[in-house]
Enzyme design. Structure first.
Site, PDB file in Angstrom:
ATOM      1  N   GLU A 205      37.841  42.100  42.384  1.00  0.00           N
ATOM      2  CA  GLU A 205      38.857  41.881  43.093  1.00  0.00           C
ATOM      3  C   GLU A 205      39.132  39.969  42.946  1.00  0.00           C
ATOM      4  O   GLU A 205      39.971  39.894  42.699  1.00  0.00           O
ATOM      5  CB  GLU A 205      37.787  41.524  44.581  1.00  0.00           C
TER       6      GLU A 205
ATOM      7  N   ASP B 252      32.517  41.812  43.163  1.00  0.00           N
ATOM      8  CA  ASP B 252      31.718  41.161  42.815  1.00  0.00           C
ATOM      9  C   ASP B 252      31.833  39.906  43.353  1.00  0.00           C
ATOM     10  O   ASP B 252      32.394  39.937  44.402  1.00  0.00           O
ATOM     11  CB  ASP B 252      32.908  40.696  41.294  1.00  0.00           C
TER      12      ASP B 252
HETATM   13 ZN   LIG Z   1      36.816  38.307  49.038  1.00  0.00          ZN
END
Ligand SMILES: [Zn+2]
Length: 375
Positions: free
Chosen positions: A136, A77
């Site tokens: 993340e 992401d």
């Molecule tokens: Zn990163």
């Protein structure tokens, strides 16, 4: 060794996918999974729906049988980009730099991991894992799913983040809470008819600020800059109108403990301040909602992975004060080190880029690390 064309082409394909964390990351996996399968990796997806119900998945690709000697872990992401940034989804090369959202954080590492594995797979005798996570940027939610699912074990983990090819062997924790102070509304011309929540919050914030400048600086870890835990009240909101005694005030409290500090220590300090305020100010009321309590991680400076990455990169290991997926991989049993091309200072910005030379160098280091631990 695979040509740099394959690496840049894969990065281009990955950057072309808008994988902002609010969107599904499955299109990224659609690019990665067939390539890994073609290389002989066994692929497994750990699926979940995020808080908004959007489908996400972690991709685990294993080569060989048994506990992987080394895992390459990268997140799929990205942070959102400004709509006016025309290159955001079109990898663009200028002055030996490759521009695009995720070009540095962290699609560069993901592309290097796959390309490095392709280059050396025929020389690997021991098992390796490639692990590509979701979410993340929102708080390592994908990596936390790995822990929940007991998936992603390895002896060592190289976690991709833009570190300019410096091995990072420790990071501070990341904690966040929302505090709400409640008062009582009244006409501002008659202060005694109410109780100001903003004034109460201000006193609490002043106590926290003094704690951050005083006691919090007493415990030191000289490997970090700054060498102590930190706190920040980053947002405050409250009040209804200029002539109304405010009935509610909210603020965020963020703190970054050293790896050796318990993540909830500051929460206890805050609760102590609230209890004191309740003793001193009749009717004082505050609630605390912890939102994140992520510990840091601390890999020994002489761990074999640290030593190997220092030698291969030619750079001494350092520490960082921002969060990574290191703690989750450590919980899963790995010795983690964070490493990757690009500079964290240009990540999350319009104009994010990775220098071409660093990208190629990262692939070479990952190839050498795979061979060193699994060859
Ligand atoms: Zn990163």
């Amino acid at each position: 060794m695979a040509s740099s064309d394959a690496l840049v082409t894969l990065l281009k394909d990955l950057v072309a996918i808008d994988s902002t964390s609010v969107r599904t990351n499955l299109p990224v996996l659609e690019v990665l999974e067939p390539r890994l399968q073609a290389l002989g990796f066994r692929c497994q997806r750990q699926r979940y729906a995020d808080e908004a119900g959007v489908e996400k998945a972690n991709l685990l690709a294993t080569l060989g049988a048994g506990l992987p000697e080394v895992a390459l872990v990268g997140h799929t992401d990205c942070v959102p980009f400004d709509a006016a940034w025309r290159e955001a989804l079109t990898l663009t090369e200028r002055d030996d730099r490759l521009y695009g959202r995720g070009a540095c954080d962290t699609k560069a590492f993901v592309a290097c991991a796959v390309t490095a594995a392709a280059a050396v797979k025929d020389r690997l005798r021991k098992p390796v894992l490639l692990c590509f996570t979701a979410d993340e940027e929102l708080g390592c939610f994908g990596a936390k799913k790995l822990v929940e699912g007991n998936l992603g074990h390895a002896r060592r983990a190289i976690i991709g983040e833009p570190t300019q090819l410096t091995p990072i062997r420790a990071n501070k924790g990341y904690c966040l809470a929302e505090v709400e102070v409640l008062g009582q509304e009244g006409h501002s011309a008659y202060p005694d008819t109410g109780r100001s929540a903003i004034a109460g919050a201000a006193r609490l914030i002043a106590r926290l600020d003094a704690h951050g400048r005083g006691p919090l600086r007493e415990q030191l870890d000289r490997d970090f800059l700054p060498a102590h835990g930190t706190l920040n009240v980053g947002m405050v909101s409250g009040g209804r109108a200029k002539n109304v005694i405010p009935g509610a005030c909210r603020f965020t409290l963020e703190w970054r403990p050293l790896p050796a500090q318990p993540v909830d220590a500051l929460l206890e300090v805050l609760r102590g301040f609230i209890a004191e305020a309740q003793g001193q100010e009749p009717g004082f009321s505050a609630t605390v909602r912890p939102l994140r309590l992520d510990r840091g991680f601390d890999t020994a400076p002489d761990a074999d992975l640290v030593k190997a990455l220092e030698r291969l990169s030619g750079k001494r290991a350092e520490t960082v004060s921002f969060g990574t997926e290191g703690p989750q991989l450590q919980t899963l049993g790995a010795v983690p080190v964070v490493f990757g091309p690009g500079d964290i200072r240009v990540a999350h910005q319009t104009g994010e880029f990775v220098p071409r030379a660093e990208l190629l160098r990262a692939q070479a280091v990952l190839e050498a690390a795979l061979l060193e631990f699994a060859g």
